[in-house]
Scaffold this motif. Structure first.
Motif, mmCIF file in Angstrom:
data_model
loop_
_atom_site.group_PDB
_atom_site.id
_atom_site.type_symbol
_atom_site.label_atom_id
_atom_site.label_comp_id
_atom_site.label_asym_id
_atom_site.label_seq_id
_atom_site.Cartn_x
_atom_site.Cartn_y
_atom_site.Cartn_z
ATOM 1 N N ARG A 15 -20.692 -2.146 29.083
ATOM 2 C CA ARG A 15 -20.656 -0.894 29.859
ATOM 3 C C ARG A 15 -20.663 -1.235 31.347
ATOM 4 O O ARG A 15 -21.258 -2.241 31.755
ATOM 5 C CB ARG A 15 -21.885 -0.018 29.560
ATOM 6 C CG ARG A 15 -21.993 0.452 28.128
ATOM 7 C CD ARG A 15 -20.886 1.413 27.718
ATOM 8 N NE ARG A 15 -21.140 1.953 26.393
ATOM 9 C CZ ARG A 15 -20.801 1.342 25.246
ATOM 10 N NH1 ARG A 15 -20.157 0.183 25.271
ATOM 11 N NH2 ARG A 15 -21.085 1.896 24.085
ATOM 12 N N ASN A 38 -10.850 7.386 12.379
ATOM 13 C CA ASN A 38 -10.418 8.659 12.957
ATOM 14 C C ASN A 38 -8.944 8.966 12.774
ATOM 15 O O ASN A 38 -8.487 10.043 13.185
ATOM 16 C CB ASN A 38 -10.764 8.693 14.449
ATOM 17 C CG ASN A 38 -12.157 9.224 14.670
ATOM 18 O OD1 ASN A 38 -12.698 9.921 13.814
ATOM 19 N ND2 ASN A 38 -12.735 8.897 15.808
ATOM 20 N N PHE A 64 -15.591 4.004 12.995
ATOM 21 C CA PHE A 64 -14.744 5.199 12.877
ATOM 22 C C PHE A 64 -13.499 4.958 12.032
ATOM 23 O O PHE A 64 -12.936 3.857 12.045
ATOM 24 C CB PHE A 64 -14.298 5.661 14.275
ATOM 25 C CG PHE A 64 -15.394 6.367 15.035
ATOM 26 C CD1 PHE A 64 -15.514 7.745 14.963
ATOM 27 C CD2 PHE A 64 -16.286 5.655 15.816
ATOM 28 C CE1 PHE A 64 -16.517 8.400 15.658
ATOM 29 C CE2 PHE A 64 -17.299 6.302 16.521
ATOM 30 C CZ PHE A 64 -17.412 7.681 16.435
ATOM 31 N N CYS A 66 -20.512 0.053 16.922
ATOM 32 C CA CYS A 66 -19.494 0.324 15.906
ATOM 33 C C CYS A 66 -19.117 -1.031 15.327
ATOM 34 O O CYS A 66 -18.676 -1.913 16.066
ATOM 35 C CB CYS A 66 -18.276 0.997 16.532
ATOM 36 S SG CYS A 66 -18.632 2.664 17.087
ATOM 37 N N SER A 114 -19.979 -4.541 22.661
ATOM 38 C CA SER A 114 -19.113 -4.008 23.716
ATOM 39 C C SER A 114 -19.925 -3.987 25.015
ATOM 40 O O SER A 114 -21.145 -4.154 24.985
ATOM 41 C CB SER A 114 -18.689 -2.585 23.351
ATOM 42 O OG SER A 114 -19.841 -1.760 23.277
ATOM 43 N N ALA A 134 -21.588 5.664 22.063
ATOM 44 C CA ALA A 134 -20.211 5.423 21.619
ATOM 45 C C ALA A 134 -19.284 6.275 22.478
ATOM 46 O O ALA A 134 -19.667 7.341 22.956
ATOM 47 C CB ALA A 134 -20.072 5.822 20.163
ATOM 48 N N ASN A 135 -18.089 5.781 22.688
ATOM 49 C CA ASN A 135 -17.098 6.568 23.429
ATOM 50 C C ASN A 135 -15.717 6.039 23.118
ATOM 51 O O ASN A 135 -15.530 4.845 22.915
ATOM 52 C CB ASN A 135 -17.398 6.528 24.933
ATOM 53 C CG ASN A 135 -17.269 5.135 25.519
ATOM 54 O OD1 ASN A 135 -16.234 4.793 26.079
ATOM 55 N ND2 ASN A 135 -18.291 4.282 25.360
ATOM 56 N N ARG A 164 -27.450 -0.006 18.440
ATOM 57 C CA ARG A 164 -26.277 0.623 17.794
ATOM 58 C C ARG A 164 -24.976 -0.045 18.228
ATOM 59 O O ARG A 164 -24.813 -0.426 19.364
ATOM 60 C CB ARG A 164 -26.217 2.112 18.165
ATOM 61 C CG ARG A 164 -25.124 2.905 17.450
ATOM 62 C CD ARG A 164 -24.648 4.082 18.295
ATOM 63 N NE ARG A 164 -24.169 3.625 19.592
ATOM 64 C CZ ARG A 164 -22.954 3.126 19.800
ATOM 65 N NH1 ARG A 164 -22.081 3.045 18.821
ATOM 66 N NH2 ARG A 164 -22.615 2.703 21.007
ATOM 67 N N ARG A 194 -16.743 -3.041 13.321
ATOM 68 C CA ARG A 194 -15.376 -2.872 12.791
ATOM 69 C C ARG A 194 -14.959 -4.063 11.949
ATOM 70 O O ARG A 194 -13.944 -4.704 12.211
ATOM 71 C CB ARG A 194 -14.420 -2.692 13.945
ATOM 72 C CG ARG A 194 -14.701 -1.498 14.826
ATOM 73 C CD ARG A 194 -13.556 -1.368 15.795
ATOM 74 N NE ARG A 194 -13.781 -0.419 16.843
ATOM 75 C CZ ARG A 194 -14.451 -0.681 17.948
ATOM 76 N NH1 ARG A 194 -15.003 -1.865 18.121
ATOM 77 N NH2 ARG A 194 -14.567 0.241 18.878
ATOM 78 N N LEU A 250 -11.843 -2.336 25.013
ATOM 79 C CA LEU A 250 -12.112 -2.842 23.666
ATOM 80 C C LEU A 250 -11.993 -4.357 23.661
ATOM 81 O O LEU A 250 -10.883 -4.899 23.725
ATOM 82 C CB LEU A 250 -11.105 -2.210 22.696
ATOM 83 C CG LEU A 250 -11.134 -0.672 22.671
ATOM 84 C CD1 LEU A 250 -9.842 -0.101 22.091
ATOM 85 C CD2 LEU A 250 -12.349 -0.180 21.888
HETATM 86 C C1 LIG Z 1 -15.052 10.331 19.887
HETATM 87 C C2 LIG Z 1 -14.908 8.880 19.528
HETATM 88 C C3 LIG Z 1 -13.758 8.451 18.896
HETATM 89 C C4 LIG Z 1 -13.640 7.108 18.518
HETATM 90 N N1 LIG Z 1 -12.523 6.707 17.823
HETATM 91 C C5 LIG Z 1 -12.456 5.456 17.338
HETATM 92 C C6 LIG Z 1 -11.393 5.055 16.492
HETATM 93 O O1 LIG Z 1 -10.500 5.847 16.164
HETATM 94 N N2 LIG Z 1 -11.386 3.785 16.018
HETATM 95 C C7 LIG Z 1 -12.369 2.890 16.329
HETATM 96 O O2 LIG Z 1 -12.326 1.751 15.862
HETATM 97 N N3 LIG Z 1 -13.393 3.243 17.149
HETATM 98 C C8 LIG Z 1 -13.454 4.491 17.648
HETATM 99 N N4 LIG Z 1 -14.514 4.850 18.439
HETATM 100 C C9 LIG Z 1 -15.547 3.869 18.778
HETATM 101 C C10 LIG Z 1 -15.398 3.351 20.190
HETATM 102 O O3 LIG Z 1 -14.238 2.565 20.331
HETATM 103 C C11 LIG Z 1 -16.667 2.556 20.560
HETATM 104 O O4 LIG Z 1 -17.734 3.460 20.615
HETATM 105 C C12 LIG Z 1 -16.527 1.840 21.897
HETATM 106 O O5 LIG Z 1 -15.542 0.852 21.833
HETATM 107 C C13 LIG Z 1 -17.829 1.180 22.318
HETATM 108 O O6 LIG Z 1 -18.286 0.311 21.321
HETATM 109 P P1 LIG Z 1 -19.737 0.490 20.675
HETATM 110 O O7 LIG Z 1 -19.789 1.867 20.109
HETATM 111 O O8 LIG Z 1 -19.808 -0.586 19.631
HETATM 112 O O9 LIG Z 1 -20.726 0.292 21.781
HETATM 113 C C14 LIG Z 1 -14.661 6.185 18.828
HETATM 114 C C15 LIG Z 1 -15.803 6.628 19.499
HETATM 115 C C16 LIG Z 1 -15.934 7.968 19.828
HETATM 116 C C17 LIG Z 1 -17.184 8.450 20.497
#
Ligand SMILES: Cc1cc2nc3c(=O)[nH]c(=O)nc-3n(C[C@H](O)[C@H](O)[C@H](O)COP(=O)(O)O)c2cc1C
Length: 364
Positions: A356, A316, A314, A156, A354, A62-63, A154, A158, A236
């Protein structure tokens, strides 16, 4: 953000039915599908060479904003992960907290991949210059564990979840996986507390969405269809958030028209209320080394959740907006400290993946 129900298909498209137009707009395309297969492939050190193998798995972490803000190099038995400041997001992340947390996520994946290849590892933060994360590789007879296998699965997620509760045994496993020196995990399953935190998250979300610089930066990192996502292989991708695919020029127009505090808050409330609980990662100190540590801790939580069939995403806003940080810390009972990262967890079907960039682009 553009939402499916809000998309207006213009009356000028009279020659095509709305269904056909929708299909045309939402097709991900072969370039995206090929890029997904390449990105999320399981590979071996003998196939790719050890360093490329390690970097491949590291980049699946994740990033923040999927900017992939990392550069990898090797010095003897040490892999060095440096921040790529060209990929910072100053509006969303002015002190680069999330950028360094993202390096921690990558370091954790890299470490798990090294262990799966029979190495033992130690991870350290080097404060020189902009700071870097160093993963030292040594001979060892460690092995593959289920967190490694979860790296290629893995994501995220949403979306709205299905409301089912995660059981106590699984919560204990998540706590165990995320247990790491210098980082504490706070699990919040209680509905009243979740509502209290949601109210604060909505206040924070309103501040973010109404910040023109935040919105402009977010738009810059949005990829409005599969072809655009496959071209840059970062950012994104709209389908990952359940939004329709559009030609980029139209996507930008729709974003300007539809990205509003009301629609985003409505979506946030449904997402949080459909989740089983919230997980907050808190480190001992507010510095780069501990920001990295919070990313490592989150990444292990996320991989364990994936292995257990639990989704997460997240939330956040609660840590991103300085105006609400102190109140959030007070509600958590950690007044005076800064919480690092917040996620919601629960159950839902998978969303599109997503992408890379290829490892060649991040190896220096
Ligand atoms: C430190 C950090 C902060 C992040 N903040 C958010 C966020 O505020 N909202 C969100 O929807 N995703 C957030 N993400 C998720 C990233 O957007 C996501 O990891 C990236 O788009 C890649 O998608 P994947 O994790 O599904 O591979 C965050 C990830 C990290 C590591």
């Amino acid at each position: 953000m553009v939402t499916r129900r809000n998309v207006v298909i213009g009356t000028g498209a009279a020659a095509v039915t709305a269904g056909a137009a929708y299909h045309m707009l939402t097709r991900a395309g072969p370039a995206y599908r090929d890029a997904v297969l390449e990105t999320w492939s399981a590979i071996s050190p003998s196939q790719a060479g050890e360093f490329n193998y390690l970097v491949h798995y590291a980049t699946l972490a994740a990033n923040s904003h999927n900017t992939q803000p990392w550069l990898f190099s090797q010095a003897g038995e040490t892999v060095i992960i440096r921040p790529d400041m060209k990929r910072a997001t100053p509006a969303a992340d002015p002190d680069n907290h999330h950028l360094y947390a993202s390096l921690g996520c990558a370091a954790e994946n890299l470490s798990l991949a090294a262990m799966a290849a029979g190495r033992s590892t130690s991870v350290a933060f080097n404060p020189d210059g902009n700071g870097s994360v160093e993963v030292n590789l040594a001979a060892g007879n460690t092995g593959r564990d289920e967190l490694f296998d979860a790296i290629v699965e893995r994501q995220c997620t949403r979306s709205e979840y299905d409301g089912r509760q995660v059981g106590q045994d699984d919560i204990r496993q998540l706590e165990k996986a995320a247990g790491m020196q210098g980082c504490r995990l706070i699990i919040i399953p209680d509905r009243d507390r979740i509502e209290q935190l949601l109210a604060l998250a909505i206040t924070a979300n309103t501040v973010q969405v109404n910040d023109a610089k935040f919105a402009e930066e977010l738009k810059h990192w949005l990829r409005f269809n599969g072809s655009q996502a496959a071209e840059t292989r970062d950012g994104l991708y709209s389908a990952c958030t359940g939004n329709p695919s559009l030609p980029p020029f139209l996507g930008r127009i729709m974003f300007d028209l539809l990205f509003s505090a009301d629609s985003e808050n409505d979506k946030l409330a449904k997402q949080v209320r459909s989740s089983s609980g919230l997980a907050v990662f808190v480190t001992e100190k507010d510095d780069k080394a501990h920001w990295v540590q919070s990313g490592r801790c989150y990444q292990r939580f996320a991989l364990q959740a994936t292995a257990l069939g639990i989704r997460h995403a997240f939330v956040n806003q609660l840590v991103d907006v300085p105006a609400v940080r102190a109140e959030f810390a007070q509600l958590l009972g950690i007044a005076g400290k800064r919480a690092d990262l917040v996620v919601r967890y629960g159950y839902a079907p998978a969303m599109p993946r997503s992408l890379r960039r290829p490892v060649d682009e991040v190896i220096v």
